[in-house]
Motif scaffolding. Sequence first.
Motif, PDB file in Angstrom:
ATOM      1  N   ASN A   1       0.800  -1.235   0.000  1.00 44.69           N
ATOM      2  CA  ASN A   1       0.000   0.000   0.000  1.00 44.69           C
ATOM      3  C   ASN A   1       0.827   1.278   0.000  1.00 44.69           C
ATOM      4  OD1 ASN A   1      -2.250  -1.663   0.154  1.00 44.69           O
ATOM      5  ND2 ASN A   1      -2.374  -1.554   2.389  1.00 44.69           N
ATOM      6  N   GLY A   2       2.148   1.147  -0.007  1.00 43.16           N
ATOM      7  CA  GLY A   2       2.995   2.339  -0.031  1.00 43.16           C
ATOM      8  C   GLY A   2       2.981   3.123   1.259  1.00 43.16           C
ATOM      9  N   GLN A   3       2.821   2.435   2.407  1.00 41.25           N
ATOM     10  CA  GLN A   3       2.743   3.109   3.693  1.00 41.25           C
ATOM     11  C   GLN A   3       4.006   2.924   4.537  1.00 41.25           C
ATOM     12  OE1 GLN A   3       0.158   5.095   4.701  1.00 41.25           O
ATOM     13  NE2 GLN A   3      -0.521   4.820   2.592  1.00 41.25           N
ATOM     14  N   LEU A   4       5.109   2.577   3.912  1.00 43.73           N
ATOM     15  CA  LEU A   4       6.357   2.376   4.637  1.00 43.73           C
ATOM     16  C   LEU A   4       6.865   3.691   5.211  1.00 43.73           C
ATOM     17  CD1 LEU A   4       8.065  -0.106   2.162  1.00 43.73           C
ATOM     18  CD2 LEU A   4       6.888  -0.639   4.305  1.00 43.73           C
ATOM     19  N   ARG A   5       7.516   3.611   6.367  1.00 48.39           N
ATOM     20  CA  ARG A   5       7.863   4.819   7.105  1.00 48.39           C
ATOM     21  C   ARG A   5       9.344   5.193   7.023  1.00 48.39           C
ATOM     22  NH1 ARG A   5       4.759   1.220   8.652  1.00 48.39           N
ATOM     23  NH2 ARG A   5       2.656   1.549   9.451  1.00 48.39           N
ATOM     24  N   HIS A   6      10.230   4.204   7.122  1.00 44.90           N
ATOM     25  CA  HIS A   6      11.659   4.500   7.185  1.00 44.90           C
ATOM     26  C   HIS A   6      12.269   4.584   5.777  1.00 44.90           C
ATOM     27  CE1 HIS A   6      15.890   4.285   8.364  1.00 44.90           C
ATOM     28  NE2 HIS A   6      15.485   4.580   9.590  1.00 44.90           N
ATOM     29  N   PRO A   7      13.159   5.557   5.536  1.00 43.97           N
ATOM     30  CA  PRO A   7      13.791   5.685   4.221  1.00 43.97           C
ATOM     31  C   PRO A   7      14.539   4.427   3.784  1.00 43.97           C
ATOM     32  CG  PRO A   7      14.153   7.674   5.503  1.00 43.97           C
ATOM     33  CD  PRO A   7      13.524   6.681   6.429  1.00 43.97           C
ATOM     34  N   TYR A   8      15.130   3.698   4.746  1.00 45.18           N
ATOM     35  CA  TYR A   8      15.834   2.471   4.366  1.00 45.18           C
ATOM     36  C   TYR A   8      14.851   1.405   3.895  1.00 45.18           C
ATOM     37  CZ  TYR A   8      18.390  -1.913   4.668  1.00 45.18           C
ATOM     38  OH  TYR A   8      18.940  -3.136   4.376  1.00 45.18           O
ATOM     39  N   THR A   9      13.744   1.241   4.594  1.00 47.04           N
ATOM     40  CA  THR A   9      12.733   0.264   4.183  1.00 47.04           C
ATOM     41  C   THR A   9      12.199   0.606   2.797  1.00 47.04           C
ATOM     42  OG1 THR A   9      12.077   0.121   6.515  1.00 47.04           O
ATOM     43  CG2 THR A   9      10.654  -0.948   4.912  1.00 47.04           C
TER      44      THR A   9
END
Length: 308
Positions: A238-246
């Motif tokens: 869903n494109g809800q990832l939070r961390h730039p690395y993830t």
Amino acid sequence: MMLSVQNLSISFTRYEVGLHQTRLMVVTDLDLTVNAGEVVAVVGSSGSGKSLLAHAILGLLPHNAEVNGTLIFKGERLTANRQAQLRGREIALIPQSVGYLDPLMSVGKQVQRAGQLGHLNKIAAATAQSNTFQRYGLAKSVSHLFPFQVSGGMARRVLVSTAAIGKSALIIADEPTHGLHPELVAEALRHLRQLADEGRGVILITHDIEDALKVANRVAVFYAGTTVEQAHASDFINGQLRHPYTQALWRALPSREFVPIQGMQPTPDALPPGCLFADRCPLRSHECTQQRPVMREVRDGLVRCIHA
């Protein structure tokens, strides 16, 4: 909650020139939770602390390791004595290396022994071993072979069988599908999902995010020995990832944008004072380089980033 890992740190004593003793911190501020009935995937690059976490939970680290933090299993702290009592019984490991198999015992007997440790009687363990081998495409004759007589792929299926056969409450699967045929990968993942649906907790350590998302409820992302994000599996799609690395890890997959992550993960002896991902992060600010960010809740997930 079945398992809670809080602020885990792992360091090793090492000797340099002139027998000078130093301590190398390889894991710091690592957090993870696992509930009964769920699969938690642990992902991250090599050297991020995934296998060390598994060994810390089971008490299998070498003598020169120092472990700090809180490990709680079923409401009680995991002391060294309790780890020894639970290992192979309440907590089962599917190890990454096939070298864990006993070279002096047939593979069938080893799986049956794992079943007996997991609270099955001798007859039930033999039946379960036969059924599990059939499930993973291992002929009945394979049970009489010794580890040196089976292929690497067969040995890995035996390792999966040792953890899946018993009634352990928590299963830690460390790269359980590495080197397996795609059909067997799918079967192993289905089996882990089935075990979770039966009420067990499963930690799936893997490099293959997309396969993990097929069975995982949540995903913990490790970087340079710490947890940078704990997200729901649906957050990836869903494109809800939070961390730039993830986000970068997800975009780097061949089936996604195939965009490589610039730079290198820092080594344990050269960790920066601030955010461990700061020198590779497009959102980097001066504050990021000054101190380690704390884990905080953002959009029903946990993240270690001030810009999330």
